[in-house]
Design an enzyme around this catalytic site. Structure first.
Site: not given
Ligand code: NAP
Length: 244
Positions: A143, A157
């Site tokens: 991130s 985080y």
């Molecule tokens: P998201 O929409 O909240 O999706 C999170 C995913 O992780 C879901 O598939 C969820 O499964 C799974 N997950 C959550 N908790 C878990 C656990 N305890 N064990 C196993 N799986 C788990 O998140 P996203 O925005 O796509 O983010 C994906 C990655 O990108 C993350 O590492 C996040 O830190 C990083 N990121 C995101 C952003 C942003 O702005 N969105 C920015 C920088 C980095 P369920 O659907 O079953 O809950």
């Protein structure tokens, strides 16, 4: 690269977009999810409609043994993976460090760091030439917070993602002569459910490109890092943050 791409957190957001993008590119995929089985099923249906083999598996990264069980199932039922996208992650509620308790910090580290390390370890044991593996690629989803620090929102985080950047650098060097590339992507503010209500709207005007990114824009960067077009990229993390 042969073998499916294993994507953690593939039920929604960046992981789901990555699965759909790779399937459209003709790659077989295996996604994991924590609890949202119906969302994972929809992703699998969409990937299969693109003509590839796709599986979903429930993996709660905080549960001891969950990663070993996943790889045991892969070894027995699917065969060697060609790549890992270490994507599953969580944020904590917005708060300054002075208000944290250790349970909050432990949870984010357990999922984002310990879980990601366990996945990378299991993948390295199967992909590295010294372990009899055929090589592969590991992409870690970090991130921009790792660099910006997450002040007043989620420094824990941000620290977890800085740890992921170090994993990318160190593991990339360890596996450089083992047929395995390790690279990372640092997304900026991406429109997914990970954000607290109203955060995207509040932050978007501060982003140099003037908007939040899409999950598909991060999936495109991940797809490139996985591809042979990125054959000279290892041990490094690229920013995909709209200039933020
Ligand atoms: P998201 O929409 O909240 O999706 C999170 C995913 O992780 C879901 O598939 C969820 O499964 C799974 N997950 C959550 N908790 C878990 C656990 N305890 N064990 C196993 N799986 C788990 O998140 P996203 O925005 O796509 O983010 C994906 C990655 O990108 C993350 O590492 C996040 O830190 C990083 N990121 C995101 C952003 C942003 O702005 N969105 C920015 C920088 C980095 P369920 O659907 O079953 O809950």
């Amino acid at each position: 690269m042969t073998g499916p791409v294993l994507i953690t957190g593939g039920s929604r957001g960046i992981g789901a977009a990555t699965a759909r993008r790779l399937a459209a590119d003709g790659r077989d995929v295996v996604i994991t999810y924590a609890s949202r089985a119906a969302d994972a099923d929809q992703v699998i249906t969409d990937c299969r409609a693109a003509g590839v083999t796709a599986h979903a598996r429930q993996v709660e990264l905080t549960r001891p043994g969950a990663v070993d069980e996943l790889f045991g199932w892969l070894d027995a039922e699917v065969g060697p993976i060609g790549a890992l996208v270490n994507n599953a992650g969580v944020v904590s509620p917005g708060a300054p460090v002075a208000d944290y308790d250790s349970e909050r910090v432990r949870r984010v580290m357990e999922i984002n760091v310990v879980g990601a390390f366990a996945m990378a370890t299991a993948a390295a044991r199967r992909m590295a030439h010294d372990h009899g593996g055929a090589g592969g690629v590991i992409v870690n989803v970090s991130s921009r917070a790792a660099v910006r620090g997450g002040a007043f929102e989620y420094v824990d985080y941000a620290a977890s993602k800085a740890a992921i950047d170090a994993l990318t650098t160190g593991l990339g060097l360890e596996l450089a002569r083992q047929g395995v590339r390790v690279a990372g992507v640092r997304p900026g503010v991406i429109d997914t459910e990970i954000h607290a209500p109203g955060r995207l709207e509040r932050v978007a005007p501060e982003i140099p490109l003037g908007r939040a990114g899409t999950a598909e824009e991060i999936a495109a960067a991940i797809a490139w890092l996985l591809s042979d077009d990125a054959s000279y990229v290892t041990g490094t993390t690229i920013d995909v943050g709209g200039g933020r």
